[in-house]
Design a protein around this motif. Structure first.
Motif, PDB file in Angstrom:
ATOM      1  N   PHE A 130       0.725  -1.263  -0.132  1.00  0.00           N
ATOM      2  CA  PHE A 130      -0.092   0.015  -0.116  1.00  0.00           C
ATOM      3  C   PHE A 130       0.849   1.145  -0.015  1.00  0.00           C
ATOM      4  O   PHE A 130       0.449   2.334  -0.679  1.00  0.00           O
ATOM      5  CB  PHE A 130      -0.830   0.221   1.273  1.00  0.00           C
ATOM      6  CG  PHE A 130      -1.681   1.202   1.117  1.00  0.00           C
ATOM      7  CD1 PHE A 130      -2.797   1.287   0.490  1.00  0.00           C
ATOM      8  CD2 PHE A 130      -1.584   2.133   2.110  1.00  0.00           C
ATOM      9  CE1 PHE A 130      -3.781   2.329   0.277  1.00  0.00           C
ATOM     10  CE2 PHE A 130      -2.506   3.442   2.140  1.00  0.00           C
ATOM     11  CZ  PHE A 130      -3.554   3.502   1.467  1.00  0.00           C
ATOM     12  N   ALA A 131       1.947   1.178   0.694  1.00  0.00           N
ATOM     13  CA  ALA A 131       2.993   2.168   0.772  1.00  0.00           C
ATOM     14  C   ALA A 131       3.316   2.649  -0.640  1.00  0.00           C
ATOM     15  O   ALA A 131       3.758   3.705  -1.011  1.00  0.00           O
ATOM     16  CB  ALA A 131       3.872   2.286   1.897  1.00  0.00           C
ATOM     17  N   TYR A 132       3.960   1.592  -1.319  1.00  0.00           N
ATOM     18  CA  TYR A 132       4.668   1.736  -2.598  1.00  0.00           C
ATOM     19  C   TYR A 132       3.590   2.182  -3.554  1.00  0.00           C
ATOM     20  O   TYR A 132       3.790   3.313  -4.331  1.00  0.00           O
ATOM     21  CB  TYR A 132       5.009   0.479  -2.865  1.00  0.00           C
ATOM     22  CG  TYR A 132       6.370  -0.192  -2.424  1.00  0.00           C
ATOM     23  CD1 TYR A 132       7.142   0.618  -1.721  1.00  0.00           C
ATOM     24  CD2 TYR A 132       6.604  -1.429  -2.345  1.00  0.00           C
ATOM     25  CE1 TYR A 132       8.396   0.266  -1.038  1.00  0.00           C
ATOM     26  CE2 TYR A 132       7.773  -2.047  -1.469  1.00  0.00           C
ATOM     27  CZ  TYR A 132       8.606  -0.979  -0.927  1.00  0.00           C
ATOM     28  OH  TYR A 132       9.928  -1.442  -0.360  1.00  0.00           O
ATOM     29  N   ALA A 133       2.216   1.636  -3.694  1.00  0.00           N
ATOM     30  CA  ALA A 133       1.269   2.132  -4.558  1.00  0.00           C
ATOM     31  C   ALA A 133       1.042   3.619  -4.147  1.00  0.00           C
ATOM     32  O   ALA A 133       0.728   4.220  -5.171  1.00  0.00           O
ATOM     33  CB  ALA A 133       0.260   1.264  -4.246  1.00  0.00           C
ATOM     34  N   SER A 134       0.892   3.933  -3.022  1.00  0.00           N
ATOM     35  CA  SER A 134       0.393   5.394  -2.828  1.00  0.00           C
ATOM     36  C   SER A 134       1.450   6.189  -3.047  1.00  0.00           C
ATOM     37  O   SER A 134       1.217   7.227  -3.949  1.00  0.00           O
ATOM     38  CB  SER A 134       0.172   5.447  -1.164  1.00  0.00           C
ATOM     39  OG  SER A 134      -0.701   4.596  -0.735  1.00  0.00           O
ATOM     40  N   LEU A 135       2.806   5.944  -2.864  1.00  0.00           N
ATOM     41  CA  LEU A 135       3.756   6.643  -3.527  1.00  0.00           C
ATOM     42  C   LEU A 135       3.808   6.897  -5.100  1.00  0.00           C
ATOM     43  O   LEU A 135       3.907   7.919  -5.563  1.00  0.00           O
ATOM     44  CB  LEU A 135       5.218   5.969  -2.970  1.00  0.00           C
ATOM     45  CG  LEU A 135       6.514   6.823  -3.467  1.00  0.00           C
ATOM     46  CD1 LEU A 135       6.648   8.280  -3.167  1.00  0.00           C
ATOM     47  CD2 LEU A 135       7.729   6.132  -2.960  1.00  0.00           C
ATOM     48  N   LEU A 136       3.770   5.654  -5.808  1.00  0.00           N
ATOM     49  CA  LEU A 136       3.707   5.809  -7.176  1.00  0.00           C
ATOM     50  C   LEU A 136       2.384   6.819  -7.510  1.00  0.00           C
ATOM     51  O   LEU A 136       2.595   7.679  -8.608  1.00  0.00           O
ATOM     52  CB  LEU A 136       3.612   4.573  -7.643  1.00  0.00           C
ATOM     53  CG  LEU A 136       4.795   3.521  -7.530  1.00  0.00           C
ATOM     54  CD1 LEU A 136       4.757   2.357  -8.181  1.00  0.00           C
ATOM     55  CD2 LEU A 136       6.081   4.643  -8.116  1.00  0.00           C
TER      56      LEU A 136
ATOM     57  N   PHE B  33       1.029  14.269  -8.561  1.00  0.00           N
ATOM     58  CA  PHE B  33       1.568  15.495  -8.288  1.00  0.00           C
ATOM     59  C   PHE B  33       2.785  15.678  -8.599  1.00  0.00           C
ATOM     60  O   PHE B  33       3.287  16.854  -8.135  1.00  0.00           O
ATOM     61  CB  PHE B  33       1.078  15.845  -6.956  1.00  0.00           C
ATOM     62  CG  PHE B  33      -0.508  15.583  -6.703  1.00  0.00           C
ATOM     63  CD1 PHE B  33      -1.272  16.373  -7.023  1.00  0.00           C
ATOM     64  CD2 PHE B  33      -0.770  14.174  -5.903  1.00  0.00           C
ATOM     65  CE1 PHE B  33      -2.762  16.323  -6.755  1.00  0.00           C
ATOM     66  CE2 PHE B  33      -2.116  14.221  -5.717  1.00  0.00           C
ATOM     67  CZ  PHE B  33      -2.885  15.197  -6.036  1.00  0.00           C
ATOM     68  N   GLY B  34       3.646  14.530  -9.093  1.00  0.00           N
ATOM     69  CA  GLY B  34       4.990  15.021  -9.366  1.00  0.00           C
ATOM     70  C   GLY B  34       5.918  15.089  -8.047  1.00  0.00           C
ATOM     71  O   GLY B  34       5.507  14.424  -7.128  1.00  0.00           O
ATOM     72  N   VAL B  35       6.764  15.916  -8.212  1.00  0.00           N
ATOM     73  CA  VAL B  35       7.645  16.420  -7.213  1.00  0.00           C
ATOM     74  C   VAL B  35       6.947  16.491  -5.742  1.00  0.00           C
ATOM     75  O   VAL B  35       7.157  16.272  -4.561  1.00  0.00           O
ATOM     76  CB  VAL B  35       8.630  17.287  -7.532  1.00  0.00           C
ATOM     77  CG1 VAL B  35       8.210  18.622  -7.704  1.00  0.00           C
ATOM     78  CG2 VAL B  35       9.678  17.366  -5.986  1.00  0.00           C
ATOM     79  N   TRP B  36       6.047  17.577  -6.124  1.00  0.00           N
ATOM     80  CA  TRP B  36       5.145  17.527  -4.697  1.00  0.00           C
ATOM     81  C   TRP B  36       4.371  16.464  -4.176  1.00  0.00           C
ATOM     82  O   TRP B  36       4.021  16.575  -3.084  1.00  0.00           O
ATOM     83  CB  TRP B  36       4.336  18.875  -5.149  1.00  0.00           C
ATOM     84  CG  TRP B  36       5.239  20.487  -5.190  1.00  0.00           C
ATOM     85  CD1 TRP B  36       5.169  20.907  -6.313  1.00  0.00           C
ATOM     86  CD2 TRP B  36       5.854  21.011  -4.047  1.00  0.00           C
ATOM     87  NE1 TRP B  36       6.075  21.965  -6.115  1.00  0.00           N
ATOM     88  CE2 TRP B  36       6.363  22.227  -4.814  1.00  0.00           C
ATOM     89  CE3 TRP B  36       6.160  20.743  -2.692  1.00  0.00           C
ATOM     90  CZ2 TRP B  36       7.017  23.184  -4.069  1.00  0.00           C
ATOM     91  CZ3 TRP B  36       6.665  21.570  -2.289  1.00  0.00           C
ATOM     92  CH2 TRP B  36       7.316  22.589  -2.695  1.00  0.00           C
ATOM     93  N   GLY B  37       3.963  15.792  -5.056  1.00  0.00           N
ATOM     94  CA  GLY B  37       3.192  14.671  -4.535  1.00  0.00           C
ATOM     95  C   GLY B  37       4.270  13.578  -3.743  1.00  0.00           C
ATOM     96  O   GLY B  37       3.701  13.183  -2.739  1.00  0.00           O
ATOM     97  N   VAL B  38       5.509  13.584  -4.117  1.00  0.00           N
ATOM     98  CA  VAL B  38       6.405  12.900  -3.328  1.00  0.00           C
ATOM     99  C   VAL B  38       6.857  13.284  -2.023  1.00  0.00           C
ATOM    100  O   VAL B  38       6.869  12.796  -0.983  1.00  0.00           O
ATOM    101  CB  VAL B  38       7.764  12.333  -4.149  1.00  0.00           C
ATOM    102  CG1 VAL B  38       8.714  11.831  -3.505  1.00  0.00           C
ATOM    103  CG2 VAL B  38       7.319  11.762  -5.390  1.00  0.00           C
ATOM    104  N   THR B  39       6.815  14.629  -2.096  1.00  0.00           N
ATOM    105  CA  THR B  39       7.264  15.575  -0.847  1.00  0.00           C
ATOM    106  C   THR B  39       6.022  15.377   0.166  1.00  0.00           C
ATOM    107  O   THR B  39       6.278  15.369   1.316  1.00  0.00           O
ATOM    108  CB  THR B  39       7.474  17.096  -1.432  1.00  0.00           C
ATOM    109  OG1 THR B  39       8.520  17.097  -2.337  1.00  0.00           O
ATOM    110  CG2 THR B  39       7.788  17.591  -0.009  1.00  0.00           C
ATOM    111  N   ILE B  40       4.921  15.499  -0.127  1.00  0.00           N
ATOM    112  CA  ILE B  40       3.784  15.398   0.491  1.00  0.00           C
ATOM    113  C   ILE B  40       3.647  14.270   1.337  1.00  0.00           C
ATOM    114  O   ILE B  40       3.367  13.773   2.422  1.00  0.00           O
ATOM    115  CB  ILE B  40       2.511  15.796  -0.015  1.00  0.00           C
ATOM    116  CG1 ILE B  40       2.310  17.107  -0.445  1.00  0.00           C
ATOM    117  CG2 ILE B  40       1.221  15.240   0.801  1.00  0.00           C
ATOM    118  CD1 ILE B  40       1.344  17.578  -1.355  1.00  0.00           C
ATOM    119  N   TYR B  41       3.870  13.205   0.244  1.00  0.00           N
ATOM    120  CA  TYR B  41       3.775  11.588   0.739  1.00  0.00           C
ATOM    121  C   TYR B  41       5.034  11.233   1.860  1.00  0.00           C
ATOM    122  O   TYR B  41       4.603  10.757   2.912  1.00  0.00           O
ATOM    123  CB  TYR B  41       4.171  10.522  -0.450  1.00  0.00           C
ATOM    124  CG  TYR B  41       4.405   9.109   0.118  1.00  0.00           C
ATOM    125  CD1 TYR B  41       3.350   8.460   0.160  1.00  0.00           C
ATOM    126  CD2 TYR B  41       5.774   8.792   0.504  1.00  0.00           C
ATOM    127  CE1 TYR B  41       3.605   7.093   0.806  1.00  0.00           C
ATOM    128  CE2 TYR B  41       5.922   7.590   0.996  1.00  0.00           C
ATOM    129  CZ  TYR B  41       5.051   6.498   1.064  1.00  0.00           C
ATOM    130  OH  TYR B  41       5.205   5.304   1.438  1.00  0.00           O
TER     131      TYR B  41
END
Length: 260
Positions: A23-29, A35-43
């Motif tokens: 679930f963590a891997y799927a959420s990160l992807l 959201f790109g870089v900001w999506g990874v940052t928020i995650y």
């Protein structure tokens, strides 16, 4: 919601561990794709906060004699975040994510401490319809009043290990001329994870502890005890680093280095 919890609790802890990791891997992807870089940052910021809360829960796994505190698996994915940001965006973006994650944890702790600082309801109201307020105050206090030494040790270890992870990743990338992505992903995480375990354990259980533990216990139980698990997670997330290259937003340019 209770049905989901009951279903998960009926499974072996190892099964739930795998579900959490997937679930963590799927959420990160998904966050990366949307959201790109900001999506990874928020995650990364949310994961850091969640991992520090999960560590309050211990679970008995069949492969360990003693119960193990949660949080290690989720926290390990933050190193994957910095690797993805370093690989497909820039080291500057990776460092910014580290700082924002740190700031998020500090702000959450400060806000909750201020909330706990409000005087709780009078104990005489324990039998009133507002009794849930008394219980919630106690629950929040148990979660957000950690031992100061552990909190400080965690913050220091987090910043040192994450910044080191970014530096090692880029150093290996330069030395290998952008080849062997799997190598820099694993080596950077293995070294930085060991540094994280070492700094945290020494500060929390030896330097800041009112009653320091024996050195042997700190090394075998706290430094090396979860390190094997973090090495395993690093190996498992290597395919995710490659897969992340196919989950970039369409406006993001692909890396020019060889994918090997």
């Amino acid at each position: 919601m209770q049905f989901l919890i009951d279903t998960l609790q009926s499974q072996a802890p190892e099964t739930v561990w795998v579900i959490l990791l997937l679930f963590a891997y799927a959420s990160l992807l998904v966050m990366l794709r949307c959201f790109g870089v900001w999506g990874v940052t928020i995650y990364m910021a949310i994961t850091l906060i969640a991992a520090n809360l999960q560590v309050l829960k211990t679970v008995q796994f069949s492969i360990w004699e003693s119960p193990v505190a949660l949080g290690t698996v989720l926290f390990s994915t933050t190193f994957l975040c910095t690797d993805i940001l370093s690989e497909y965006f820039s080291p500057k973006d990776a460092r910014r994510a580290v700082y924002l994650g740190f700031a998020g944890m500090v702000l959450l702790t400060a806000f909750m401490l201020l909330a706990i600082g409000f005087r709780p309801l009078d104990p005489s109201m324990r039998d009133s319809p507002w009794a849930w307020g008394l219980e919630n105050h106690e629950h929040l206090s148990a979660v957000f009043l950690p031992i100061p030494s552990i909190l400080l040790a965690g913050f220091i270890a987090y910043l040192c290990s994450q910044i080191l992870d970014i530096w090692i990743y880029q150093r290996i990338r330069t030395l290998t001329q952008s080849r062997y992505r799997w190598l820099r992903n694993n080596v950077s995480t293995w070294i930085s994870a060991l540094i994280d375990n070492t700094i945290f354990s020494i500060l929390a259980w030896l330097v800041f502890a009112p009653e320091p533990m024996q050195w042997g216990v700190v090394v075998h139980t706290y430094i090396l005890g979860t390190y094997v698990l973090r090495v395993a997670v690093a190996l498992l997330d290597t395919p995710i680093l490659y897969l992340a290259g196919h989950c970039l937003p369409r406006t993001t340019a692909r890396p020019t280095g060889a994918v090997t």
